[in-house]
Design a protein around this motif. Structure first.
Motif, PDB file in Angstrom:
ATOM      1  N   GLY A   1       0.690  -1.222  -0.162  1.00 28.76           N
ATOM      2  CA  GLY A   1       0.015   0.074  -0.061  1.00 28.76           C
ATOM      3  C   GLY A   1       0.968   1.349  -0.011  1.00 28.76           C
ATOM      4  O   GLY A   1       0.472   2.375  -0.659  1.00 28.76           O
ATOM      5  N   GLY A   2       1.927   1.173   0.681  1.00 29.89           N
ATOM      6  CA  GLY A   2       2.703   2.372   0.864  1.00 29.89           C
ATOM      7  C   GLY A   2       3.459   2.739  -0.547  1.00 29.89           C
ATOM      8  O   GLY A   2       3.621   3.834  -0.835  1.00 29.89           O
TER       9      GLY A   2
ATOM     10  N   PHE B   1      -4.358   8.533   2.931  1.00 29.33           N
ATOM     11  CA  PHE B   1      -3.672   7.566   3.614  1.00 29.33           C
ATOM     12  C   PHE B   1      -4.834   6.468   4.421  1.00 29.33           C
ATOM     13  O   PHE B   1      -4.541   5.749   5.055  1.00 29.33           O
ATOM     14  CB  PHE B   1      -2.669   8.149   4.977  1.00 29.33           C
ATOM     15  N   ASN B   2      -5.867   6.693   3.934  1.00 27.51           N
ATOM     16  CA  ASN B   2      -7.123   5.990   4.389  1.00 27.51           C
ATOM     17  C   ASN B   2      -6.973   4.260   4.299  1.00 27.51           C
ATOM     18  O   ASN B   2      -7.316   3.867   5.263  1.00 27.51           O
ATOM     19  CB  ASN B   2      -8.400   6.640   3.959  1.00 27.51           C
TER      20      ASN B   2
ATOM     21  N   ARG C   1       3.053   8.827   5.521  1.00 28.90           N
ATOM     22  CA  ARG C   1       3.038  10.446   5.414  1.00 28.90           C
ATOM     23  C   ARG C   1       4.211  10.882   5.656  1.00 28.90           C
ATOM     24  O   ARG C   1       4.273  12.275   5.099  1.00 28.90           O
ATOM     25  CB  ARG C   1       1.946  10.842   6.387  1.00 28.90           C
ATOM     26  N   ARG C   2       5.179  10.551   6.620  1.00 21.15           N
ATOM     27  CA  ARG C   2       6.485  11.229   6.569  1.00 21.15           C
ATOM     28  C   ARG C   2       7.212  11.193   5.286  1.00 21.15           C
ATOM     29  O   ARG C   2       7.732  12.252   4.991  1.00 21.15           O
ATOM     30  CB  ARG C   2       7.239  10.571   7.571  1.00 21.15           C
ATOM     31  N   GLU C   3       7.105  10.165   4.398  1.00 15.81           N
ATOM     32  CA  GLU C   3       7.826  10.159   3.243  1.00 15.81           C
ATOM     33  C   GLU C   3       7.054  11.092   2.234  1.00 15.81           C
ATOM     34  O   GLU C   3       7.973  11.763   1.478  1.00 15.81           O
ATOM     35  CB  GLU C   3       7.728   8.577   2.604  1.00 15.81           C
ATOM     36  N   VAL C   4       5.791  11.244   2.298  1.00 15.17           N
ATOM     37  CA  VAL C   4       5.078  11.967   1.270  1.00 15.17           C
ATOM     38  C   VAL C   4       5.522  13.484   1.574  1.00 15.17           C
ATOM     39  O   VAL C   4       5.444  14.298   0.779  1.00 15.17           O
ATOM     40  CB  VAL C   4       3.786  11.946   1.196  1.00 15.17           C
TER      41      VAL C   4
ATOM     42  N   ASP D   1      -8.282  12.993  10.215  1.00  9.02           N
ATOM     43  CA  ASP D   1      -7.156  12.588  11.060  1.00  9.02           C
ATOM     44  C   ASP D   1      -6.370  13.707  11.634  1.00  9.02           C
ATOM     45  O   ASP D   1      -5.857  14.327  11.156  1.00  9.02           O
ATOM     46  CB  ASP D   1      -6.340  11.574  10.588  1.00  9.02           C
ATOM     47  N   GLN D   2      -6.833  14.057  13.098  1.00  4.26           N
ATOM     48  CA  GLN D   2      -6.021  15.206  13.472  1.00  4.26           C
ATOM     49  C   GLN D   2      -4.613  14.982  13.740  1.00  4.26           C
ATOM     50  O   GLN D   2      -3.702  15.729  13.328  1.00  4.26           O
ATOM     51  CB  GLN D   2      -6.863  15.637  14.846  1.00  4.26           C
ATOM     52  N   GLU D   3      -4.338  13.853  13.763  1.00  7.77           N
ATOM     53  CA  GLU D   3      -2.663  13.504  14.137  1.00  7.77           C
ATOM     54  C   GLU D   3      -2.224  13.677  12.842  1.00  7.77           C
ATOM     55  O   GLU D   3      -1.025  14.185  12.665  1.00  7.77           O
ATOM     56  CB  GLU D   3      -2.654  12.020  14.558  1.00  7.77           C
ATOM     57  N   GLU D   4      -2.735  13.294  11.753  1.00  7.17           N
ATOM     58  CA  GLU D   4      -2.364  13.479  10.422  1.00  7.17           C
ATOM     59  C   GLU D   4      -2.287  14.885  10.001  1.00  7.17           C
ATOM     60  O   GLU D   4      -0.815  15.180   9.479  1.00  7.17           O
ATOM     61  CB  GLU D   4      -3.188  12.650   9.514  1.00  7.17           C
TER      62      GLU D   4
END
Length: 349
Positions: free
Chosen positions: A140-141, A165-166, A177-180, A197-200
């Protein structure tokens, strides 16, 4: 420099107002997160910027070029806006290899230039070993990185990401998400990310715009919206927050958990004081609160506590201490920054 400029944009579906008089800006090289619950209008706003929907009011400029202006009947179709799109399901072509998927977005360039651009993006996204693989052979990544590389291939001024990222496993999301974010920052590409997603949003974005029922509640840095929420909704949606009743008088807020200095901008009268979970500590001599619920979260236990007034607060206990339901815990609240909101007339302090 402002790359995306949204002014007074509204969109209605019959009697439903999906986006209401929204003003928003994104600067060059910035990642802006549109954060809100399901049905808040964030994806509709993204589609309006992309050109997949026509607004009922307002205007949008991308790179100083007006792409829609309802009052002046300006409309630039999606394919001419210079915008790259990463969809929630990635929308990769299953019959094309990774390299072919990336190459698909390239037009009006020589074969040599296309090959050079594809190889450049394969290296940037660390997909060189997978150039000849098909999407179903990837994780997926890896599929996410292919989708991003395809969106970046034509060198768009803006990339729009709709809940990208869902579909990933929870443990994989922070890594991807760090990579993106690193790829986007490395290229200096302006991006808008839609997420619930607040963390995202807090962890990835340079700016966060919080949307509720089609209205923009607040836009600012992640630190701004977390520590200086503009509305009770933002306070409760971004991070974990409890509210206790109090009374503002002069430059103080009086509550059952203490008296706190506050800004003179807080109007006198009944208020709701915001308390983040991390501000609550167990301290001898503190006010006694009763354990109502407890939730084991691995590295900590989250306790839901009832104050004498009936108001609820939460305590994050990281020590190996287990309190039973009904146990009374002495608590103290430490607030370095007091945020209070006026109570509605129907509420008592």
């Amino acid at each position: 420099m402002v790359v995306i400029d949204v002014k007074g944009i509204s969109k209605r579906y019959g009697q439903v107002v999906a986006v209401k008089s929204c003003d928003l800006q994104a600067a060059s090289g910035e990642i802006l997160a549109l954060l809100g619950p399901s049905g808040s209008g964030k994806t509709t706003l993204l589609r309006l910027i992309a050109g997949f929907e026509r607004p009922d009011e307002g205007r949008i400029s991308i790179g100083e070029r007006p792409v829609v202006d309802v009052a002046s009947s300006v409309w630039v179709p999606a394919e001419r806006r210079g915008v790259g799109m990463v969809f929630q399901d990635y929308a990769l072509f299953p019959h094309l290899t990774v390299a072919e998927n990336i190459r698909f977005g390239l037009r009006n360039t020589s074969r040599k230039e296309r090959q050079r651009r594809v190889h450049e993006l394969l290296e940037l996204t660390e997909l060189v070993p997978f150039a000849n693989c098909y999407p179903h052979e990837l994780s997926g990544g890896q599929q996410q990185r292919v989708a991003l590389a395809r969106a970046l291939a034509p060198r768009p001024g803006v990339v729009l990401l709709d809940e990208p990222f869902n579909g990933l496993d929870p443990e994989l999301r922070p890594v991807v998400r760090r990579e993106v974010a690193q790829i986007l920052h490395r290229l200096g590409t302006t991006a808008i990310l839609v997420t619930h997603d607040q963390e995202e949003a807090l962890g990835m974005a340079d700016q966060v715009a919080v949307i509720r029922r089609g209205e923009l509640q607040q836009a600012g840095t992640p630190e701004d919206v977390y520590y200086q929420p503009a509305t009770p909704f933002v306070a409760g949606f971004v991070g974990q927050a409890d509210f206790v009743p109090g009374v503002a008088s002069g430059q103080q807020v009086h509550t059952e958990v203490g008296v706190f200095p506050c800004s003179p901008n807080i109007p006198p009268g009944p208020v709701k004081l915001m308390i983040r979970h991390e501000a609550v500590n167990c301290r001898p001599g503190g006010i006694l609160a009763t354990v109502e619920e407890r939730e084991f979260l691995g590295g900590e236990i989250l306790y839901r506590l009832r104050l004498p007034s009936g108001a609820m607060i939460h305590l994050e206990q990281r020590n190996r201490v287990t309190w039973p339901i009904g146990h009374q815990v002495p608590v103290e609240v430490s607030l370095s920054n007091v945020i209070a909101f006026p109570s509605p007339p129907s509420e008592k302090p």
